[in-house]
Design a protein around this motif. Sequence first.
Motif, PDB file in Angstrom:
ATOM      1  N   PRO A 202      15.097  -0.078 -10.951  1.00  0.00           N
ATOM      2  CA  PRO A 202      15.284   1.325 -10.578  1.00  0.00           C
ATOM      3  C   PRO A 202      14.517   1.703  -9.295  1.00  0.00           C
ATOM      4  N   VAL A 203      13.186   1.606  -9.295  1.00  0.00           N
ATOM      5  CA  VAL A 203      12.369   1.778  -8.094  1.00  0.00           C
ATOM      6  C   VAL A 203      11.234   0.765  -8.184  1.00  0.00           C
ATOM      7  N   VAL A 204      11.060  -0.009  -7.145  1.00  0.00           N
ATOM      8  CA  VAL A 204      10.006  -1.028  -7.121  1.00  0.00           C
ATOM      9  C   VAL A 204       8.773  -0.436  -6.458  1.00  0.00           C
ATOM     10  N   ILE A 205       7.677  -0.398  -7.215  1.00  0.00           N
ATOM     11  CA  ILE A 205       6.427   0.139  -6.669  1.00  0.00           C
ATOM     12  C   ILE A 205       5.358  -0.945  -6.527  1.00  0.00           C
ATOM     13  N   ALA A 206       5.672  -2.178  -6.914  1.00  0.00           N
ATOM     14  CA  ALA A 206       4.689  -3.260  -6.827  1.00  0.00           C
ATOM     15  C   ALA A 206       5.400  -4.579  -6.555  1.00  0.00           C
ATOM     16  N   GLU A 207       4.767  -5.398  -5.706  1.00  0.00           N
ATOM     17  CA  GLU A 207       5.302  -6.717  -5.366  1.00  0.00           C
ATOM     18  C   GLU A 207       4.167  -7.737  -5.434  1.00  0.00           C
ATOM     19  N   LYS A 208       4.466  -8.882  -5.988  1.00  0.00           N
ATOM     20  CA  LYS A 208       3.479  -9.956  -6.001  1.00  0.00           C
ATOM     21  C   LYS A 208       3.272 -10.501  -4.593  1.00  0.00           C
ATOM     22  N   GLY A 209       2.161 -11.154  -4.395  1.00  0.00           N
ATOM     23  CA  GLY A 209       1.842 -11.730  -3.090  1.00  0.00           C
ATOM     24  C   GLY A 209       2.424 -13.130  -2.943  1.00  0.00           C
ATOM     25  N   TRP A 210       3.183 -13.349  -1.880  1.00  0.00           N
ATOM     26  CA  TRP A 210       3.752 -14.678  -1.592  1.00  0.00           C
ATOM     27  C   TRP A 210       2.599 -15.627  -1.267  1.00  0.00           C
ATOM     28  N   SER A 211       2.518 -16.722  -2.009  1.00  0.00           N
ATOM     29  CA  SER A 211       1.412 -17.664  -1.858  1.00  0.00           C
ATOM     30  C   SER A 211       1.951 -19.090  -1.932  1.00  0.00           C
ATOM     31  N   GLU A 212       1.129 -20.048  -1.514  1.00  0.00           N
ATOM     32  CA  GLU A 212       1.634 -21.427  -1.480  1.00  0.00           C
ATOM     33  C   GLU A 212       0.490 -22.425  -1.528  1.00  0.00           C
ATOM     34  N   ILE A 213       0.740 -23.525  -2.229  1.00  0.00           N
ATOM     35  CA  ILE A 213      -0.173 -24.671  -2.232  1.00  0.00           C
ATOM     36  C   ILE A 213       0.588 -25.853  -1.635  1.00  0.00           C
TER      37      ILE A 213
END
Length: 498
Positions: A202-213
Motif C-alpha cells: 500500500p505505502v512503503v515507509i521502510a526499506e532494508k539496506g542493500w549490502s554485500e559480502i
Amino acid sequence: MRLFAGFLSLFLSVQVCADISPVAQKTADYAVEKYEGAMTDTLAQLVQFETVAREGVPLADNRAFTEFKRALKAKARELGLEYQDHGYVLVVALGEGDDKVGIVTHGDVQPANPQKWQMSPFVLDRKSEPGKLIARGSEDDKGPIATALYAMKAIKDQQVSMKRRVELLIYLAEESDWTPFKTFLKTYPIPDYNITIDASYPVVIAEKGWSEIQVTANSELPPSYSGPYLEGFSGGYFRSQVPDHAQVTLVNPKEAQITAIRARAEKHRELEFEFVAVENGYQITAKGRATHSSEPEHGVNAIAYLADILRGHNWPLNQSGTLVHYLNDLVGTGIYAERFGNIAYTDDFMGPMTAAVTMVKDGEQGLTSFLNLRRPTGKSADQLEREIHSALERWQGRRGVALGETKVTLGTPYRVDNAPHVEPLLDVFRHFSGIEEAQPVSIGGSTNAKLLPNAVSFGPSMPGKPYTGHSEHEFISVDQFRMNLRMYTAMLIEIGNL
C-alpha cells in the motif's frame, strides 16, 4: 514485506471503502477510459531501448539512452507537458509554483538474457501470455513512467485545479550508480512531497539496506594432484538477481561420487539438473528460477542448490572447491543467513535480514562469490561487520584455507515516520483496492527514496505478489497496469492538493 496475498480479486476491482475527492475519482476514471491503450503503446515504445549501463561508456555516448531521451521528450511535448534534460535526470512537469510534488522513478534497466525470453526482452510481448505485458522494464520502471505520463495528461485534460506543481523525476542510473542523482539533488529545488513509484503498495515507509559480502578464492591445486576436483564453478547474471543458472565441472570423479551427487540432485524437484559427460569427468548445470534478490523467497537459487548437491565430499581447496565449501558451510540454501555465524537477525517491523548468493564470477584476483544481504534496522553496521569477519575467520581456520580477499559493504536501512502524505496515499489505495485494513509496509528493495526527505513509495506492485523486476520473466498484468493508472491519477490530485 508483502501482505494481503489472498485479496487479488479485490485488487483488480474498483471498490469504495475510503474517501477520495470526487474530482480524483472522476479524473481517474477518465484516464483509464481515454488513455489505457495509449499508455500501453507508450510502454511498448519505451521498452525497446536497451537502457543498460555499459562499463566504460558514459551516458552521453550510450545510444540506447540518447534515443530513450529523444523518445521521452517527444512524448512529453505531445502530451503538453514540460520537459527538462539534466543529463542523468529527466524532469517531466505539469503546473506552476514553488510548492511541488516529486514523483521519482528511473529509466535504466537491468540486463536481460534474450535466450530466456519467448520474445526479445526489449519488445513488448502482449500475446504469448494473455493478460500480461512482458518486457524488461515493464514493471521496473518503464511501466510506471508511462502510467505517470498519462495520469498527468488526464489531469491536464480535465483542467483539475492543483495547488502544487507535479514533477516526474526520471533518473537514468538507479540500477548502477546513485552518485549523479546525489549530485543533482544538491542544487535542484527538492519537492515538498516525494513519492517513488518503484516498489510496492500500500505505502512503503521502510526499506532494508542493500549490502554485500564478496569472498574471493585464489588457491590452486598442487601440480602433482590427480584425484577428483571441481573446476569452472560459476553462475548468476548480475548482483541483484537470484540466479537461475549455475554450472561446475567434476574432473576425475569417482563413480560413487557421481552416484551420490545424482541422488542428492533428485531430491531437489524444484530445479532441473543436467549431467553431461566431458573429457575426464562431467559438467553439471543447475537451472532454477530467477527473481529480484530483495525477495529471495520467490526464486530458486541455482548457485546455492548446485553447491548443495556437491555437499559431503572432501573436494580439494582450489578456487572452485573452496567456494563450494564456503557456500555449503556458511550460506546453504536458506535465505536468512542462518549458517553464517551469528549474523542473522530480525526487526519487529522490517522483518529478517535476507541473504542470497547472486553470482560466482572469475576475475583477475580469483573466483569471487557475491552474497547479497538486505539489512533491516535492529543491529548496528559495526556489530554486523565484526560478526561477518569473525565467521569468515573461524571458517578459514576450520577448513584450513586462506581466502584471497573479502569485501563487506553494508547499506543503511531507511525508514520514515509521520510523513504527511502517508494517510492520503493509504486512502487512495484503500479506495481502489477495497482493502480497508491496508497499512504502511517495509520492503527488502532499495529505491531512490533513501535520497529524498520524507519520501515514501507507492506501487506499482501489489502486496502479496512477487515483484518481477530483475527476473527473466518481467511483466505487468493488464489489470494491474489499468489499476495503477487509476491510483496514480488520483494520487497526484490528492497529494497535489493536500
